[in-house]
Design a protein around this motif. Structure first.
Motif, PDB file in Angstrom:
ATOM      1  N   PRO A   1    -162.969  86.782 -16.809  1.00  0.00           N
ATOM      2  CA  PRO A   1    -162.686  88.093 -16.909  1.00  0.00           C
ATOM      3  C   PRO A   1    -163.133  88.784 -15.586  1.00  0.00           C
ATOM      4  N   ILE A   2    -162.222  89.582 -15.126  1.00  0.00           N
ATOM      5  CA  ILE A   2    -162.512  90.408 -13.721  1.00  0.00           C
ATOM      6  C   ILE A   2    -162.724  91.759 -14.069  1.00  0.00           C
ATOM      7  N   SER A   3    -163.781  92.377 -13.527  1.00  0.00           N
ATOM      8  CA  SER A   3    -163.918  93.831 -13.747  1.00  0.00           C
ATOM      9  C   SER A   3    -163.805  94.786 -12.550  1.00  0.00           C
ATOM     10  N   GLU A   4    -164.228  95.949 -12.632  1.00  0.00           N
ATOM     11  CA  GLU A   4    -164.175  96.644 -11.558  1.00  0.00           C
ATOM     12  C   GLU A   4    -165.074  96.071 -10.135  1.00  0.00           C
ATOM     13  N   LEU A   5    -166.140  95.421 -10.539  1.00  0.00           N
ATOM     14  CA  LEU A   5    -167.055  94.710  -9.775  1.00  0.00           C
ATOM     15  C   LEU A   5    -167.329  93.502 -10.226  1.00  0.00           C
ATOM     16  N   THR A   6    -167.027  92.384  -9.610  1.00  0.00           N
ATOM     17  CA  THR A   6    -167.154  90.939 -10.274  1.00  0.00           C
ATOM     18  C   THR A   6    -167.900  90.128  -9.183  1.00  0.00           C
ATOM     19  N   ALA A   7    -169.108  89.349  -9.710  1.00  0.00           N
ATOM     20  CA  ALA A   7    -169.769  88.670  -8.636  1.00  0.00           C
ATOM     21  C   ALA A   7    -169.875  87.420  -8.981  1.00  0.00           C
ATOM     22  N   PHE A   8    -169.590  86.316  -8.406  1.00  0.00           N
ATOM     23  CA  PHE A   8    -169.552  84.731  -8.758  1.00  0.00           C
ATOM     24  C   PHE A   8    -171.045  84.476  -8.039  1.00  0.00           C
ATOM     25  N   ILE A   9    -171.871  83.438  -8.860  1.00  0.00           N
ATOM     26  CA  ILE A   9    -173.035  83.149  -8.691  1.00  0.00           C
ATOM     27  C   ILE A   9    -173.139  81.729  -9.115  1.00  0.00           C
ATOM     28  N   GLY A  10    -173.683  80.832  -8.290  1.00  0.00           N
ATOM     29  CA  GLY A  10    -173.906  79.219  -8.604  1.00  0.00           C
ATOM     30  C   GLY A  10    -174.181  78.624  -7.436  1.00  0.00           C
ATOM     31  N   ARG A  11    -174.647  77.436  -7.607  1.00  0.00           N
ATOM     32  CA  ARG A  11    -174.954  76.342  -6.586  1.00  0.00           C
ATOM     33  C   ARG A  11    -173.707  76.176  -5.654  1.00  0.00           C
ATOM     34  N   ASN A  12    -174.297  75.709  -4.473  1.00  0.00           N
ATOM     35  CA  ASN A  12    -173.166  75.047  -3.489  1.00  0.00           C
ATOM     36  C   ASN A  12    -172.155  74.222  -4.098  1.00  0.00           C
ATOM     37  N   ASP A  13    -171.057  74.466  -4.027  1.00  0.00           N
ATOM     38  CA  ASP A  13    -169.720  73.695  -4.278  1.00  0.00           C
ATOM     39  C   ASP A  13    -169.566  73.666  -5.906  1.00  0.00           C
ATOM     40  N   ALA A  14    -170.215  74.576  -6.583  1.00  0.00           N
ATOM     41  CA  ALA A  14    -170.030  74.988  -7.976  1.00  0.00           C
ATOM     42  C   ALA A  14    -168.493  75.269  -8.248  1.00  0.00           C
ATOM     43  N   GLY A  15    -167.921  76.060  -7.225  1.00  0.00           N
ATOM     44  CA  GLY A  15    -166.660  76.587  -7.674  1.00  0.00           C
ATOM     45  C   GLY A  15    -166.296  77.637  -7.578  1.00  0.00           C
ATOM     46  N   LYS A  16    -167.312  78.833  -6.736  1.00  0.00           N
ATOM     47  CA  LYS A  16    -167.173  80.076  -6.633  1.00  0.00           C
ATOM     48  C   LYS A  16    -166.113  80.624  -5.629  1.00  0.00           C
ATOM     49  N   SER A  17    -165.878  79.901  -4.417  1.00  0.00           N
ATOM     50  CA  SER A  17    -164.861  80.434  -3.668  1.00  0.00           C
ATOM     51  C   SER A  17    -163.557  79.693  -4.081  1.00  0.00           C
ATOM     52  N   SER A  18    -163.517  79.094  -4.841  1.00  0.00           N
ATOM     53  CA  SER A  18    -162.050  78.340  -5.304  1.00  0.00           C
ATOM     54  C   SER A  18    -161.434  79.565  -6.172  1.00  0.00           C
ATOM     55  N   VAL A  19    -162.253  80.168  -6.999  1.00  0.00           N
ATOM     56  CA  VAL A  19    -161.473  81.353  -7.704  1.00  0.00           C
ATOM     57  C   VAL A  19    -161.066  82.431  -6.724  1.00  0.00           C
ATOM     58  N   LEU A  20    -161.740  82.635  -5.511  1.00  0.00           N
ATOM     59  CA  LEU A  20    -161.090  83.889  -4.820  1.00  0.00           C
ATOM     60  C   LEU A  20    -159.984  83.108  -3.873  1.00  0.00           C
ATOM     61  N   GLU A  21    -160.001  81.729  -3.530  1.00  0.00           N
ATOM     62  CA  GLU A  21    -158.869  81.273  -2.855  1.00  0.00           C
ATOM     63  C   GLU A  21    -157.685  81.099  -3.894  1.00  0.00           C
ATOM     64  N   ALA A  22    -158.070  80.985  -5.027  1.00  0.00           N
ATOM     65  CA  ALA A  22    -156.873  80.849  -6.192  1.00  0.00           C
ATOM     66  C   ALA A  22    -156.261  81.908  -6.242  1.00  0.00           C
ATOM     67  N   LEU A  23    -156.821  83.255  -6.136  1.00  0.00           N
ATOM     68  CA  LEU A  23    -156.339  84.605  -6.306  1.00  0.00           C
ATOM     69  C   LEU A  23    -155.444  84.812  -4.887  1.00  0.00           C
ATOM     70  N   GLU A  24    -156.225  84.320  -3.737  1.00  0.00           N
ATOM     71  CA  GLU A  24    -155.411  84.261  -2.395  1.00  0.00           C
ATOM     72  C   GLU A  24    -154.020  83.818  -2.455  1.00  0.00           C
ATOM     73  N   ILE A  25    -154.180  82.487  -3.080  1.00  0.00           N
ATOM     74  CA  ILE A  25    -152.726  81.910  -3.245  1.00  0.00           C
ATOM     75  C   ILE A  25    -151.679  82.514  -4.082  1.00  0.00           C
ATOM     76  N   PHE A  26    -152.049  83.124  -5.283  1.00  0.00           N
ATOM     77  CA  PHE A  26    -151.474  83.781  -6.392  1.00  0.00           C
ATOM     78  C   PHE A  26    -151.056  84.979  -5.692  1.00  0.00           C
ATOM     79  N   PHE A  27    -151.680  85.823  -4.956  1.00  0.00           N
ATOM     80  CA  PHE A  27    -151.086  87.190  -4.291  1.00  0.00           C
ATOM     81  C   PHE A  27    -150.480  87.017  -3.093  1.00  0.00           C
ATOM     82  N   ASN A  28    -150.939  86.187  -2.291  1.00  0.00           N
ATOM     83  CA  ASN A  28    -150.477  86.187  -0.939  1.00  0.00           C
ATOM     84  C   ASN A  28    -149.701  84.753  -0.463  1.00  0.00           C
ATOM     85  N   ASN A  29    -150.679  83.584  -0.559  1.00  0.00           N
ATOM     86  CA  ASN A  29    -150.377  82.680  -0.153  1.00  0.00           C
ATOM     87  C   ASN A  29    -150.006  82.063   1.464  1.00  0.00           C
TER      88      ASN A  29
END
Length: 603
Positions: free
Chosen positions: A21-49
């Motif tokens: 789920p994505i809200s007005e403000l969404t913060a991903f928290i987790g250890r290194n290499d947990a997969g936080k940045s992958s979500v942001l980059e998946a969205l970059e691929i979806f919208f812009n690539n």
């Protein structure tokens, strides 16, 4: 359109389909290499690539097929779309919404090539009945033939409008057997629908943390190039005049050359015609950078300064995109925005993000490792990402999840003295000085019988209500069975006002002594006599202005020091003067009555 959810499958660490789920403000928290940045980059691929491109190596190593899938679900989609000249239709009428009445777009990338191309599907509850399941893929002539074959009178539809023919056919078929399908949008009206919808998709702007932070970085260079282009546009008339003069003078020289050539080779001269091959590109002749007063370029400054400047370049560029696409939602994605930043800047950043997320047409997505930053984030914004064998799990919304986040980041409750009998939870550190001074002045003049220190009620700044720091502090209160009360800024006149009102009502409904300031925030109560304004000054503040900023600018002081510097100078008489208000003809005293109620927590 507003992004409500993203689904990821077979992308990097996400093997099974993970819904986030994505809200007005969404913060991903987790250890290194947990997969936080992958979500942001998946969205970059979806919208812009573009900034991040889908690559064959992005396929999850345990995937059972070669299909990388990124799906976005939207609300607030357009009421009408135009796919037939000027004849509008709706997504609902075309059966293009999912079971929850939302627009769901799936992009699939076959990881068989180095740079996989996207296939786009609309996931929707669509007719599966025979003769009604393929109408969006048919041309107009085919639709007319289908209608004729089904015996539908021509007067039942407009033969020049595809959507009208489809509606007539669907109406004639009775039960449509709606089922969830993935409709490939690659031809005829399916493609027209998607081409139209692309104009309404949110703009997505990603700011990554692992940047070189140089003054020729793309995110820096692009806004600076835009600044040059805008300047050239404003000088367009002058530039066109220069181009004309240069062209005329150059062609004149060429013609004189040809005239001379005729004397030696008339045939050759007659074959030649002077012509400019391309228009001059003035913008490529200007390179804009930023240096300090000491002539030091950005890339020679400290990493924190470089990143702070770069971050604000990005914000300026994102703001430009939003201004150029009025009506479009914009999603700002920041990866570890606190990197290399002073704690004061970190707090400013999170406040800026929260303000931006409440602006009505912006969503903020970020990742963070910093306890101080995470502690200020609203609980509903938090998403905890962790690795589970070969997959990733994203959790939210429960005490167990909040405990995981607090433990992972080391978010601690604010210290409370051991002998505290109760807690008054406040927004910030400066509020402690505000409350303490007010109570002492009111007691010294007989308006209160006790101060908070007298009754050992701890004043605890938590950065606001409903955030992780607040939750952690309440855990401590419950553990030691300490009662608590709450005072929040009303943020009157801002987008936060109604949210704060609702929070206080919920707290009061649960028996908590909770109040909002009647004015925007404590700084709006500062008595002007304490500011030592020059004679004849017209400076003033009201109930809803940003008094903190106005006073800071007027007195050339830090916003964070307004209460400590000026409120602590106020006398009891001045406090009574600014706290009084009219209640149906009766004089009421806001802080005096509020503090009496808070103090009643302890006998």
């Amino acid at each position: 359109m507003k992004l409500d959810e993203v689904k990821i499958k077979n992308f990097r660490g996400y093997q099974t389909e993970t819904t986030i789920p994505i809200s007005e403000l969404t913060a991903f928290i987790g250890r290194n290499d947990a997969g936080k940045s992958s979500v942001l980059e998946a969205l970059e691929i979806f919208f812009n690539n573009t900034l991040v491109k889908c690559e064959r190596e992005d396929l999850n190593i345990t995937a059972d097929n070669n299909q990388i899938q990124i799906t976005c679900i939207f609300s607030d989609f357009p009421d009408e779309i135009v796919i037939d000249a000027a004849n509008p239709t709706t997504l609902q009428a075309e059966n293009l919404l999912n079971g929850n009445g939302k627009l769901e777009i799936k992009k699939v990338y076959a990881a068989t090539a180095a740079n996989p191309k996207e296939k786009v599907f609309i996931v929707c509850n669509h007719p599966t009945v025979e003769n009604g399941n393929d109408l969006l893929t048919l041309k107009r002539a085919q639709l007319k033939t289908r209608a004729t074959d089904l015996g539908i009178p021509q007067e039942n539809y407009n033969g020049n409008v595809n959507s009208s023919i489809r509606e007539a056919i669907w109406n004639s078929l009775g039960e449509l057997n709606l089922q969830e399908i993935e409709l490939l949008v690659d031809k005829e009206d399916t493609k027209k629908v998607y081409d139209t919808l692309k104009n309404y998709l949110p703009l997505y702007a990603l700011f990554q943390s692992d940047r070189q932070s140089k003054d020729d970085d793309k995110e820096v260079a692009d806004p600076m190039k835009i600044a040059v282009r805008q300047a050239l546009l404003e000088l367009n008339d002058e530039i066109e005049n220069i181009k004309t003069q240069v062209r005329n003078k150059a062609i004149d020289t060429a013609n004189r050359t040809l005239e001379k050539l005729k004397e030696m080779s008339p045939d050759l001269a007659n074959e030649l015609i002077p012509e400019f091959k391309t228009e001059p590109k003035f913008d490529s002749q200007f390179k804009l950078t930023i240096k300090s007063e000491d002539d030091i370029p950005i890339n020679k400054r400290g990493s924190g300064i470089r990143r702070l400047i770069l971050l604000n370049f990005f914000r300026a560029e994102a703001e430009r995109l939003r201004n150029e696409h009025q009506g479009n939602q914009i999603i700002f994605a920041f990866e570890e925005p606190e990197t290399s930043q002073h704690p004061d800047h970190q707090e400013m950043l999170i406040q800026a993000f929260m303000d931006l997320s409440n602006s009505g047409n912006s969503q903020i997505i970020l990742t963070t490792h910093t306890p101080a930053l995470a502690g200020l984030l609203p609980l509903e914004s938090l998403r905890f990402v962790e690795q589970n064998e070969n997959d990733r799990i994203v959790e939210l919304g429960t005490d167990e999840v909040f405990e995981k986040i607090a433990t992972t980041l080391g978010v601690l409750p604010n210290p409370v003295v051991k002998n505290a009998t109760a807690m008054l939870l406040l927004e910030g550190k400066s509020d402690v000085a505000f409350i303490s001074h007010t109570a002492h002045q009111l007691k010294s003049n007989g308006h209160l019988t006790h101060t908070f220190e007298d009754k050992r009620i701890a004043l605890v700044p938590i950065g606001g209500c409903g955030n992780l720091k607040h939750w952690r502090t309440l855990q401590l209160a419950e553990q030691f069975n300490i009662p608590y009360c709450i005072l929040l800024d009303s943020d009157k006149g801002t987008a936060e006002e109604q949210k704060n009102i609702d929070q206080i009502k919920d707290l009061q409904a649960n028996g908590i002594k909770a109040y909002l300031t009647r004015k925007r925030e404590p700084e709006n109560y500062v008595h002007l006599d304490c500011l030592n304004l020059p004679a004849g000054s017209t400076f003033s503040i009201n109930d809803t202005c940003d008094a903190k900023v106005l006073i800071a600018n007027e007195k050339s002081t830090k916003k964070s020091l307004i209460l400590e510097t000026y409120w602590t100078q106020m006398t009891a008489e001045q406090i009574r003067e600014v706290e009084i208000y009219d209640d149906n003809g009766a004089d009421r005293f806001e802080f005096t009555e509020m503090f009496m109620d808070f103090l009643s927590l302890v006998p």
